[in-house]
Motif scaffolding. Structure first.
Motif, PDB file in Angstrom:
ATOM      1  N   GLY A 135       1.137  -1.580   0.344  1.00  0.00           N
ATOM      2  CA  GLY A 135       0.048   0.252   0.080  1.00  0.00           C
ATOM      3  C   GLY A 135       0.930   1.147   0.157  1.00  0.00           C
ATOM      4  O   GLY A 135       0.060   2.314  -0.608  1.00  0.00           O
ATOM      5  N   THR A 136       2.451   1.206  -0.267  1.00  0.00           N
ATOM      6  CA  THR A 136       3.418   1.824   0.586  1.00  0.00           C
ATOM      7  C   THR A 136       3.301   3.239  -0.629  1.00  0.00           C
ATOM      8  O   THR A 136       3.291   4.441  -0.764  1.00  0.00           O
ATOM      9  CB  THR A 136       5.007   1.449   0.430  1.00  0.00           C
ATOM     10  N   ASP A 137       3.202   2.494  -2.066  1.00  0.00           N
ATOM     11  CA  ASP A 137       2.710   3.738  -3.486  1.00  0.00           C
ATOM     12  C   ASP A 137       1.205   4.300  -3.107  1.00  0.00           C
ATOM     13  O   ASP A 137       1.331   5.052  -4.039  1.00  0.00           O
ATOM     14  CB  ASP A 137       2.574   2.119  -4.556  1.00  0.00           C
ATOM     15  N   MET A 138       0.036   3.718  -2.532  1.00  0.00           N
ATOM     16  CA  MET A 138      -0.809   4.790  -2.900  1.00  0.00           C
ATOM     17  C   MET A 138      -1.125   5.969  -1.966  1.00  0.00           C
ATOM     18  O   MET A 138      -1.189   6.784  -1.716  1.00  0.00           O
ATOM     19  CB  MET A 138      -1.838   3.769  -2.261  1.00  0.00           C
ATOM     20  N   LEU A 139      -0.047   5.137  -0.277  1.00  0.00           N
ATOM     21  CA  LEU A 139       0.114   6.853   0.684  1.00  0.00           C
ATOM     22  C   LEU A 139       1.352   7.487  -0.152  1.00  0.00           C
ATOM     23  O   LEU A 139       1.048   8.651   0.770  1.00  0.00           O
ATOM     24  CB  LEU A 139       0.481   5.391   2.033  1.00  0.00           C
ATOM     25  N   ILE A 140       1.743   7.183  -0.502  1.00  0.00           N
ATOM     26  CA  ILE A 140       3.766   8.378  -0.322  1.00  0.00           C
ATOM     27  C   ILE A 140       2.173   9.093  -1.889  1.00  0.00           C
ATOM     28  O   ILE A 140       2.793  10.512  -2.344  1.00  0.00           O
ATOM     29  CB  ILE A 140       4.679   7.982  -2.000  1.00  0.00           C
ATOM     30  N   LYS A 141       1.185   9.277  -2.076  1.00  0.00           N
ATOM     31  CA  LYS A 141       0.280   9.961  -2.821  1.00  0.00           C
ATOM     32  C   LYS A 141      -0.973  10.380  -2.955  1.00  0.00           C
ATOM     33  O   LYS A 141      -1.501  11.240  -2.805  1.00  0.00           O
ATOM     34  CB  LYS A 141       0.152   9.644  -4.778  1.00  0.00           C
ATOM     35  N   THR A 178       9.463  -0.618   3.190  1.00  0.00           N
ATOM     36  CA  THR A 178       9.409   0.302   2.585  1.00  0.00           C
ATOM     37  C   THR A 178       8.665   1.325   2.619  1.00  0.00           C
ATOM     38  O   THR A 178       7.914   2.024   2.470  1.00  0.00           O
ATOM     39  CB  THR A 178       8.113  -0.311   1.366  1.00  0.00           C
ATOM     40  N   GLY A 179       8.002   1.589   4.514  1.00  0.00           N
ATOM     41  CA  GLY A 179       8.003   3.049   5.405  1.00  0.00           C
ATOM     42  C   GLY A 179       8.870   4.111   4.203  1.00  0.00           C
ATOM     43  O   GLY A 179       8.014   5.757   5.128  1.00  0.00           O
ATOM     44  N   SER A 180       9.750   4.041   4.774  1.00  0.00           N
ATOM     45  CA  SER A 180      10.491   4.678   4.512  1.00  0.00           C
ATOM     46  C   SER A 180      10.352   5.906   3.270  1.00  0.00           C
ATOM     47  O   SER A 180      11.079   6.814   3.290  1.00  0.00           O
ATOM     48  CB  SER A 180      12.139   4.688   4.343  1.00  0.00           C
ATOM     49  N   PHE A 181       9.202   5.593   2.266  1.00  0.00           N
ATOM     50  CA  PHE A 181       8.894   5.813   1.790  1.00  0.00           C
ATOM     51  C   PHE A 181       8.595   7.171   1.499  1.00  0.00           C
ATOM     52  O   PHE A 181       8.046   7.565   1.079  1.00  0.00           O
ATOM     53  CB  PHE A 181       8.875   4.866  -0.086  1.00  0.00           C
ATOM     54  N   VAL A 182       7.397   6.366   2.293  1.00  0.00           N
ATOM     55  CA  VAL A 182       6.773   7.733   2.852  1.00  0.00           C
ATOM     56  C   VAL A 182       7.337   9.091   3.658  1.00  0.00           C
ATOM     57  O   VAL A 182       7.106  10.223   3.488  1.00  0.00           O
ATOM     58  CB  VAL A 182       5.071   7.026   4.023  1.00  0.00           C
ATOM     59  N   LEU A 183       8.142   8.491   4.332  1.00  0.00           N
ATOM     60  CA  LEU A 183       8.845   9.470   5.193  1.00  0.00           C
ATOM     61  C   LEU A 183       9.175   9.970   4.123  1.00  0.00           C
ATOM     62  O   LEU A 183      10.048  11.802   4.112  1.00  0.00           O
ATOM     63  CB  LEU A 183       9.797   9.429   6.239  1.00  0.00           C
TER      64      LEU A 183
END
Length: 209
Positions: A81-87, A110-115
Motif C-alpha cells: 500500500g505504500t505506493d498509494m500512501l506516498i500520493k 518500504t515505509g521509508s518511502f512515505v517519510l
C-alpha cells in the motif's frame, strides 16, 4: 499504527483470542504495554473505515488524520500500500505536522518511502527493505544504508524489511522505558531469532510487483 507513547501508523497487528472474547496485541508495543498505564496505542487511516490488508486481515482505525491525537512516536509500515500512501497528500501533510512535535518518527520496510515523500529524510541516513534499496537511492536526498537492521539518525529511525521492525521497536522501547523493560518485552515475546535456513546478508530479495 500510531501510538501516543509508542505508535504505529496503519499496520497489521497480531492478536489472540482470550477467554471472555478479550483480545491482546502480541506485537512489541502490545507486550511493552502489559502492566503499564502510561502507553496508549492507536491506529490511523485516511478514513475511520475498515482497512483490509492484501491477505484479507481487517483493521478498524481509531482515528483519521483530522481527529488524530498528538503522538510521541509514529511508525509508518511498508508493504504493497505504500505506493498509494506516498500520493496521499492528506497523510503526508499530517505526517509533516506531527513530525514537528513527535519524539520519534519511524518506518519499517518500504515505509521509508512515505517519510521520503513527506520530506522528512533529507540529509538523513535511512534504510528500507533490501529489495527496494536501489529504488530508494534513486529518489531520496538522504543517504541510504544497506546491510543494517535499523538506522537511527536524530529522531528519525528506519528499519529494513519486515522482521527488522521488531529489532527497531525493541530499541525504541529501550529508549522510552529503559533497557531493562526492553529486555523484559523481548522475553515476553520469546524473541531469540534462530531461523532454520542460512541466507547471505548480501542477497537482495526483490519486493513483489
Amino acid at each position: 499504527m500510531s501510538i501516543s507513547h509508542g505508535a504505529k501508523f496503519v499496520t497489521r497487528c497480531d492478536a489472540t483470542l482470550r477467554p471472555g472474547g478479550r483480545r491482546h496485541s502480541l506485537d512489541v508495543f502490545g507486550a511493552a504495554n502489559w502492566g503499564r498505564d502510561d502507553m496508549q496505542i492507536v491506529t490511523l487511516a485516511s478514513r475511520r473505515d475498515h482497512v483490509r490488508g492484501v491477505n484479507g486481515l481487517k483493521v478498524l482505525p481509531d482515528h483519521d488524520f483530522a481527529d488524530a491525537p498528538q503522538l510521541d512516536v509514529v511508525i509508518v509500515p511498508g508493504g504493497l500500500g505504500t505506493d498509494m500512501l506516498i500520493k496521499n497528500e492528506a497523510a503526508l501533510e499530517w505526517l509533516r505536522g506531527t513530525a514537528k512535535s513527535a519524539r520519534w518518527i519511524c518506518s519499517v520496510c518500504t515505509g521509508s518511502f512515505v517519510l521520503e515523500a513527506a520530506g522528512l529524510t533529507e540529509g538523513r541516513r535511512i534504510t528500507t527493505h533490501s529489495g527496494a534499496i536501489g529504488q530508494l537511492r534513486s529518489i531520496t536526498l538522504g543517504e541510504v544504508v544497506e546491510g543494517q537492521r535499523y538506522v537511527v539518525d536524530g529522531n528519525v529511525v528506519t528499519a529494513a524489511g519486515v522482521s527488522a521492525g521488531i529489532d527497531m521497536s525493541l530499541w525504541l522501547i529501550g529508549q522510552i522505558y529503559g533497557e531493562d523493560h526492553a529486555r523484559t518485552v523481548q522475553g515476553l515475546l520469546e524473541y531469540y531469532p534462530a531461523p532454520p535456513y542460512a541466507v547471505e546478508l548480501t542477497m537482495h530479495h526483490e519486493m513483489p510487483a
